[in-house]
Write a protein that holds these residues in place. Structure first.
Motif, PDB file in Angstrom:
ATOM      1  N   THR A 580       0.836  -1.193   0.000  1.00  0.00           N
ATOM      2  CA  THR A 580       0.000   0.000   0.000  1.00  0.00           C
ATOM      3  C   THR A 580       0.876   1.250   0.000  1.00  0.00           C
ATOM      4  OG1 THR A 580      -0.036   0.066   2.412  1.00  0.00           O
ATOM      5  CG2 THR A 580      -1.761  -1.227   1.308  1.00  0.00           C
ATOM      6  N   ILE A 581       0.228   2.394  -0.084  1.00  0.00           N
ATOM      7  CA  ILE A 581       0.965   3.651   0.008  1.00  0.00           C
ATOM      8  C   ILE A 581       1.662   3.749   1.362  1.00  0.00           C
ATOM      9  CG2 ILE A 581       0.704   6.164   0.125  1.00  0.00           C
ATOM     10  CD1 ILE A 581      -1.580   5.878  -1.921  1.00  0.00           C
ATOM     11  N   GLY A 582       0.941   3.408   2.413  1.00  0.00           N
ATOM     12  CA  GLY A 582       1.542   3.452   3.739  1.00  0.00           C
ATOM     13  C   GLY A 582       2.697   2.492   3.896  1.00  0.00           C
ATOM     14  N   ARG A 583       2.572   1.296   3.271  1.00  0.00           N
ATOM     15  CA  ARG A 583       3.661   0.326   3.361  1.00  0.00           C
ATOM     16  C   ARG A 583       4.910   0.844   2.653  1.00  0.00           C
ATOM     17  NH1 ARG A 583       3.166  -3.469   6.731  1.00  0.00           N
ATOM     18  NH2 ARG A 583       1.216  -4.198   5.790  1.00  0.00           N
ATOM     19  N   MET A 584       4.730   1.416   1.465  1.00  0.00           N
ATOM     20  CA  MET A 584       5.891   1.960   0.757  1.00  0.00           C
ATOM     21  C   MET A 584       6.552   3.057   1.581  1.00  0.00           C
ATOM     22  SD  MET A 584       8.048   2.129  -1.682  1.00  0.00           S
ATOM     23  CE  MET A 584       7.466   1.156  -3.079  1.00  0.00           C
ATOM     24  N   ARG A 585       5.731   3.876   2.197  1.00  0.00           N
ATOM     25  CA  ARG A 585       6.292   4.942   3.033  1.00  0.00           C
ATOM     26  C   ARG A 585       7.100   4.349   4.183  1.00  0.00           C
ATOM     27  NH1 ARG A 585       3.188  10.220   5.569  1.00  0.00           N
ATOM     28  NH2 ARG A 585       4.736  10.723   7.155  1.00  0.00           N
ATOM     29  N   SER A 586       6.594   3.298   4.824  1.00  0.00           N
ATOM     30  CA  SER A 586       7.323   2.705   5.944  1.00  0.00           C
ATOM     31  C   SER A 586       8.584   1.993   5.476  1.00  0.00           C
ATOM     32  CB  SER A 586       6.422   1.734   6.709  1.00  0.00           C
ATOM     33  OG  SER A 586       6.099   0.602   5.920  1.00  0.00           O
ATOM     34  N   LEU A 587       8.538   1.376   4.293  1.00  0.00           N
ATOM     35  CA  LEU A 587       9.722   0.698   3.775  1.00  0.00           C
ATOM     36  C   LEU A 587      10.832   1.683   3.428  1.00  0.00           C
ATOM     37  CD1 LEU A 587       8.152  -2.052   1.462  1.00  0.00           C
ATOM     38  CD2 LEU A 587       9.125  -2.330   3.747  1.00  0.00           C
ATOM     39  N   LEU A 588      10.460   2.925   3.122  1.00  0.00           N
ATOM     40  CA  LEU A 588      11.473   3.942   2.840  1.00  0.00           C
ATOM     41  C   LEU A 588      12.305   4.265   4.075  1.00  0.00           C
ATOM     42  CD1 LEU A 588       9.493   6.382   0.549  1.00  0.00           C
ATOM     43  CD2 LEU A 588      11.610   5.229  -0.041  1.00  0.00           C
ATOM     44  N   GLY A 589      11.759   4.041   5.249  1.00  0.00           N
ATOM     45  CA  GLY A 589      12.503   4.271   6.481  1.00  0.00           C
ATOM     46  C   GLY A 589      13.001   5.699   6.588  1.00  0.00           C
ATOM     47  N   GLU A 590      14.291   5.846   6.846  1.00  0.00           N
ATOM     48  CA  GLU A 590      14.868   7.176   7.030  1.00  0.00           C
ATOM     49  C   GLU A 590      14.956   7.971   5.733  1.00  0.00           C
ATOM     50  OE1 GLU A 590      18.570   6.835   9.054  1.00  0.00           O
ATOM     51  OE2 GLU A 590      17.701   5.947  10.862  1.00  0.00           O
ATOM     52  N   ASP A 591      14.724   7.325   4.609  1.00  0.00           N
ATOM     53  CA  ASP A 591      14.713   8.057   3.336  1.00  0.00           C
ATOM     54  C   ASP A 591      13.443   8.887   3.160  1.00  0.00           C
ATOM     55  OD1 ASP A 591      17.176   7.182   2.455  1.00  0.00           O
ATOM     56  OD2 ASP A 591      16.371   5.437   1.415  1.00  0.00           O
ATOM     57  N   TRP A 592      12.422   8.589   3.953  1.00  0.00           N
ATOM     58  CA  TRP A 592      11.167   9.325   3.793  1.00  0.00           C
ATOM     59  C   TRP A 592      11.302  10.757   4.307  1.00  0.00           C
ATOM     60  CZ3 TRP A 592       6.850   9.492   1.262  1.00  0.00           C
ATOM     61  CH2 TRP A 592       5.839  10.354   1.673  1.00  0.00           C
ATOM     62  N   PHE A 596       7.668  14.648   0.471  1.00  0.00           N
ATOM     63  CA  PHE A 596       7.401  13.722  -0.629  1.00  0.00           C
ATOM     64  C   PHE A 596       5.907  13.422  -0.725  1.00  0.00           C
ATOM     65  CE2 PHE A 596      11.784  11.624   0.334  1.00  0.00           C
ATOM     66  CZ  PHE A 596      12.421  12.767  -0.113  1.00  0.00           C
ATOM     67  N   PHE A 597       5.516  12.894  -1.863  1.00  0.00           N
ATOM     68  CA  PHE A 597       4.135  12.480  -2.084  1.00  0.00           C
ATOM     69  C   PHE A 597       4.157  11.191  -2.888  1.00  0.00           C
ATOM     70  CE2 PHE A 597       0.250  12.436  -4.707  1.00  0.00           C
ATOM     71  CZ  PHE A 597      -0.706  12.459  -3.704  1.00  0.00           C
ATOM     72  N   ILE A 598       3.312  10.227  -2.523  1.00  0.00           N
ATOM     73  CA  ILE A 598       3.298   8.921  -3.179  1.00  0.00           C
ATOM     74  C   ILE A 598       1.965   8.691  -3.878  1.00  0.00           C
ATOM     75  CG2 ILE A 598       3.451   6.420  -2.850  1.00  0.00           C
ATOM     76  CD1 ILE A 598       5.201   6.856  -0.464  1.00  0.00           C
ATOM     77  N   GLU A 599       2.047   8.243  -5.119  1.00  0.00           N
ATOM     78  CA  GLU A 599       0.878   7.764  -5.859  1.00  0.00           C
ATOM     79  C   GLU A 599       1.013   6.260  -6.069  1.00  0.00           C
ATOM     80  OE1 GLU A 599      -0.203  11.693  -8.581  1.00  0.00           O
ATOM     81  OE2 GLU A 599       0.797   9.967  -9.485  1.00  0.00           O
ATOM     82  N   ARG A 600      -0.135   5.591  -6.124  1.00  0.00           N
ATOM     83  CA  ARG A 600      -0.142   4.139  -6.305  1.00  0.00           C
ATOM     84  C   ARG A 600      -1.266   3.743  -7.249  1.00  0.00           C
ATOM     85  NH1 ARG A 600      -3.198  -0.070  -4.735  1.00  0.00           N
ATOM     86  NH2 ARG A 600      -2.217  -2.065  -4.146  1.00  0.00           N
ATOM     87  N   VAL A 601      -0.958   2.869  -8.218  1.00  0.00           N
ATOM     88  CA  VAL A 601      -1.973   2.268  -9.076  1.00  0.00           C
ATOM     89  C   VAL A 601      -1.630   0.787  -9.243  1.00  0.00           C
ATOM     90  CG1 VAL A 601      -2.490   4.389 -10.340  1.00  0.00           C
ATOM     91  CG2 VAL A 601      -0.730   2.836 -11.213  1.00  0.00           C
ATOM     92  N   GLU A 602      -2.559   0.041  -9.837  1.00  0.00           N
ATOM     93  CA  GLU A 602      -2.368  -1.387 -10.047  1.00  0.00           C
ATOM     94  C   GLU A 602      -2.495  -1.724 -11.533  1.00  0.00           C
ATOM     95  OE1 GLU A 602      -5.255  -3.416  -7.694  1.00  0.00           O
ATOM     96  OE2 GLU A 602      -4.513  -2.608  -5.778  1.00  0.00           O
ATOM     97  N   PHE A 603      -1.718  -2.716 -11.973  1.00  0.00           N
ATOM     98  CA  PHE A 603      -1.848  -3.311 -13.299  1.00  0.00           C
ATOM     99  C   PHE A 603      -2.200  -4.782 -13.076  1.00  0.00           C
ATOM    100  CE2 PHE A 603       1.349   0.116 -13.808  1.00  0.00           C
ATOM    101  CZ  PHE A 603       0.623   0.945 -14.648  1.00  0.00           C
ATOM    102  N   ALA A 604      -3.489  -5.033 -12.951  1.00  0.00           N
ATOM    103  CA  ALA A 604      -3.954  -6.330 -12.454  1.00  0.00           C
ATOM    104  C   ALA A 604      -3.583  -7.489 -13.373  1.00  0.00           C
ATOM    105  CB  ALA A 604      -5.477  -6.290 -12.255  1.00  0.00           C
TER     106      ALA A 604
END
Length: 650
Positions: A580-592, A596-604
C-alpha cells in the motif's frame, strides 16, 4: 495503403554509449522493416550545447553517425528505413553528412531531418526570473509541492540572471510520418520522445490516421518497450540471478512486431544472447512510468489493462492498450548552469562507527566558516552502511561478525553544492582543521588525507594551498541543473526537411487536430489492506520481498517510479493488499521526508503494483544529491526488505 502483416521494428540504441555496431547487427542478423535508435538521455544535449553553439562540437551523436556509416550499404540493399534521434542538437548536420555519404557511394537513399524541438531561442539565454514564466512539469498537481531547490535559479546573489544552457521540447511522431510519406528512407531527429520513432514506423506502415488513438497508443507502448535496447532482453533485469550469467553478457537487442490493431510481439534475432520473457517485458513496461496514463505528443495511452503473454520462445505479445487524444502540452527539458558540486568520501572501521560519523559532522559544521555554510545550497552527510556477509557467529556472541577489516568498514559521503566554487571547496578546506582532531582509527593525516582533503589542484590559485594528490571526487566541478517545464504544443513549429543534394524541401507539420486536457492522476489503495501483514493465528515466514517479486525503478526528473510484480499469480492478492501507500512509506525508512508524495496504481493483468514517489530525487538527473541519483537501484533496495508472508503462499 495498409499492409496485412505486422511491421518489424528493430531498436539499435538505448543511449549514446550503446555500440555503433548494434545497428549493423540489427540490419544483418535477420529481416526488419525499420531500425530505430534512441541516443538521448535528458542531459546528453545539455552537456554539449554550449560547445556546439560556439562551434566546438558537431551537435550530433558520434555513435549514430558511426552506426549509419557501418550499415549504409545494407540499409540500401535491404531497403530498411531508419529513424533515429541521434541528430541531437544538430540533426541537419548529421543528415547532410549522411546524404553526402550516400551520394559518394551512389546509393538510392533519400535523407530527411526534423526540426522544431530546440526552443532555446524562445526561452533563453537566461532562466526565468519568476515561477510564473515557465510552468514546472508538476505545477498542475495539487498534492505536489516542488522543493526550493527546484527553483534554485531564482535564488542568486544580487538577482543575477542564471544562464540557460538548453531547452528542448519532446516532439511526437507526426513529423516523421510526413517525411516517410514523402519518400524519406532515413530520418534524423533531435529531441523526439523516446517512443516516437517506433510510433512513426507503425503509423506509416499501417497508414493510420492521427485519430486512430487505440492503435497509436499500442505503438507507443511498443516503442517504450524497445527504446532502452537490452533492457527488455535481459539488461537491468531484476530476475537475472535465475538465469545462466553467460547468457547475459551481451544480450541481443529487441524487435517489436506491431500489428494493425496496435498490439505487438516483442522478440529478438535468433541465436543472440539474453531472452525475451513475460518477466523481462513486464520489467521494462514498468520502467519510468508515471501512473496509469502514458503521455506522448500524439496520443495518451491508457495502460492499466495491459496484457503480457508468452506466444513462443523469445516472443511475448503485449495488448490491451487503449488511447485518447494527446494533451495540449508537452515536456520541455531545460538545463541551466547550476553552480558547482563535490563529494568527499571518508572511511571508518569497526567499533563505534555511528559515533564517529556524529563527531565528524559536528567538527565539519564547526570548522566550516559561517559565510560558507550560508552560501551552500546542499550539505548532506550520507552514511553508507557496512555490508554483512554470511559468516559464522562467534561462539560467545549471538550476532554475526566480520572476518576481514574490509567487511567492517563503512563510509560517509558528504555531498556539497553551491553556486560558488570557493564555497564548495571551503568544505574540503575545513578538513585541514580536523587533521589531528579526528575520530579514533581514522587515517587522516596532514600530509596524506586519503583522497578527501583539499581539491587544491583546482583552487590553488584562489586559496594558496598545495597538494599532489589525485583529488577526483573532492574537486568542485560545474554541474548542469535540470528544470522540467511544460509548453503548449500549439506554440511549436515542427518542420520536416528532405535533402536532395544541394536542394532541400521543407514541410511544416500541422499540430494535432484535437487535444484532451490532463485529468488528475489516479492513486488508490486496495479495498482490503493487510494490517498487520499476517492475520493473527496464521502461520507466517519472514522472507525478502525479492524472493517472490521482481521490480523495476527509474527516474522522471525529481520523481522516482517503482513497479513491483509477482511471477506466481497465486501471490497477487497478497502483494496488492500488502504493498500500500503506507507500506511503501514505511519501507522507505529514514529516506522518507514529509515533503514527498506517493501515488499508487495497479496493473492487475500483469500482477503489478506501481508507485511514483514525488520529490525524492531532489532536482533530479545531473543535479540529484542521492547516491542512486537515477533511481535505478531503488527497486532492488525494496526487494531486499524483509516481509512477513503466510506460509501457505510459499
Amino acid at each position: 495503403m495498409t499492409r496485412s502483416r505486422p511491421v518489424r521494428v528493430a531498436n539499435c540504441s538505448g543511449y549514446h554509449g550503446d555500440p555503433a555496431y548494434e545497428m549493423y547487427r540489427q540490419a544483418t542478423l535477420g529481416d526488419v522493416d525499420f531500425i530505430t535508435g534512441d541516443y538521448l538521455a535528458e542531459v546528453n544535449m545539455a552537456n554539449n550545447a554550449e560547445a556546439w553553439r560556439a562551434g566546438h562540437h558537431p551537435g550530433y551523436e558520434e555513435t549514430a553517425w558511426e552506426g549509419l556509416r557501418q550499415t549504409i550499404e545494407v540499409i540500401a540493399e535491404k531497403k530498411i528505413r531508419v529513424v533515429i534521434n541521434g541528430g541531437a542538437l544538430d540533426p541537419k548536420a548529421l543528415a547532410e553528412k549522411v546524404d553526402a555519404m550516400t551520394r559518394e557511394k551512389n546509393l538510392n537513399i533519400k535523407v530527411g531531418y526534423l526540426s522544431g524541438d530546440d526552443l532555446y531561442p524562445n526561452y533563453g539565454p537566461n532562466m526565468p526570473t519568476s515561477r510564473k514564466e515557465l510552468a514546472h512539469l508538476d505545477s498542475g498537481h495539487p498534492s505536489v509541492a516542488p522543493s526550493d531547490l527546484t527553483f534554485a535559479f531564482l535564488n542568486t546573489p544580487d538577482s543575477k540572471p542564471v544562464p540557460m544552457v538548453s531547452a528542448h521540447a519532446y516532439l511526437g511522431a507526426r513529423g516523421i510520418v510526413h517525411g516517410l510519406r514523402e519518400g524519406a528512407d532515413i530520418i534524423i531527429c533531435g529531441r523526439v520522445a523516446d517512443a516516437s520513432p517506433v510510433i512513426a514506423a507503425a503509423w506509416y506502415w499501417h497508414n493510420w490516421s492521427e485519430t486512430d488513438y487505440d492503435k497509436l497508443a499500442g505503438a507507443l507502448v511498443a516503442g517504450h518497450l524497445i527504446e532502452c535496447s537490452a533492457y527488455v532482453t535481459g539488461g537491468n533485469f531484476s530476475g537475472f540471478d535465475r538465469y545462466p550469467l553467460d547468457n547475459l553478457v551481451a544480450p541481443g537487442f529487441p524487435i517489436a512486431e506491431i500489428e494493425d490493431d496496435g498490439s505487438c510481439v516483442i522478440t529478438k534475432h535468433p541465436n543472440t544472447q539474453g531472452m525475451v520473457t513475460t518477466d523481462t517485458v513486464r520489467c521494462q513496461f514498468l520502467y519510468e512510468l508515471q501512473g496509469s496514463i502514458y503521455l506522448n505528443s500524439d496520443v495518451s495511452a491508457r495502460i492499466d489493462n495491459v496484457v503480457v503473454e508468452e506466444v513462443g520462445t523469445d516472443r511475448v505479445r503485449v495488448s490491451g492498450i487503449t488511447g485518447a487524444p494527446p494533451p495540449p502540452t508537452t515536456k520541455l527539458a531545460v538545463f541551466y548552469q547550476g553552480g558547482f558540486e563535490a563529494e568527499l568520501l571518508l572511511n571508518a572501521t569497526g567499533y563505534g562507527t555511528s559515533k564517529k560519523w556524529d563527531l565528524i559532522e559536528k567538527q565539519l559544521r564547526h570548522f566550516i566558516p559561517k559565510a560558507v555554510l550560508d552560501d551552500l545550497e546542499t550539505l548532506e552527510f550520507q552514511r553508507q552502511a557496512r555490508i554483512f556477509f554470511a559468516q559464522p557467529t562467534h561462539p560467545q556472541l549471538t550476532r554475526t561478525y566480520q572476518t576481514s577489516q574490509l567487511q567492517s568498514t563503512t563510509y560517509l559521503r558528504i555531498f556539497i553544492a553551491s553556486r560558488s566554487v570557493l564555497s564548495v571547496a571551503g568544505v574540503s578546506v575545513a578538513m585541514r582543521d580536523i587533521s589531528l582532531k579526528h575520530f579514533s582509527g581514522s587515517s587522516l593525516r596532514p600530509e596524506r588525507i586519503d583522497g578527501i582533503f583539499i581539491c587544491v589542484a583546482y583552487i590553488d590559485h584562489h586559496l594558496g594551498f598545495h597538494s599532489t594528490l589525485d583529488m577526483r571526487t573532492a574537486v568542485p566541478r560545474p554541474f548542469l541543473a535540470y528544470y522540467p517545464a511544460l509548453v503548449n504544443q500549439a506554440d511549436i513549429k515542427e518542420t520536416i526537411h528532405l535533402i536532395d543534394g544541394q536542394n532541400k524541401t521543407s514541410f511544416d507539420i500541422p499540430r494535432p487536430s484535437q487535444y484532451q486536457a490532463l485529468a488528475p492522476r489516479e492513486s488508490y489503495d486496495p479495498q482490503v489492506v493487510l494490517s498487520p501483514p499476517v492475520e493473527e493465528g496464521v502461520a507466517a515466514k519472514e522472507i525478502r520481498l525479492g524472493d517472490i517479486a521482481l521490480a523495476r525503478s527509474g527516474d522522471k526528473g525529481a520523481n522516482l517510479n517503482c513497479g513491483i510484480f509477482v511471477t506466481n499469480p497465486g501471490h497477487w492478492e497478497w502483494l496488492r493488499q500488502y504493498m500500500t501507500i503506507g507500506r511503501m512509506r514505511s519501507l522507505l525508512g529514514e529516506d522518507w521526508d514529509d515533503s514527498f508524495f506517493i501515488e499508487r496504481v495497479e496493473f492487475a493483468h500483469i500482477h503489478a503494483v506501481h508507485f511514483v514517489i514525488y520529490g525524492i530525487l531532489g532536482r533530479g538527473v545531473s543535479s540529484s544529491s542521492r547516491l542512486d541519483g537515477f533511481g535505478k537501484g531503488f527497486a532492488d533496495y525494496i526487494r531486499d526488505k524483509v516481509v512477513e508472508v503466510p506460509v501457505e503462499l510459499l
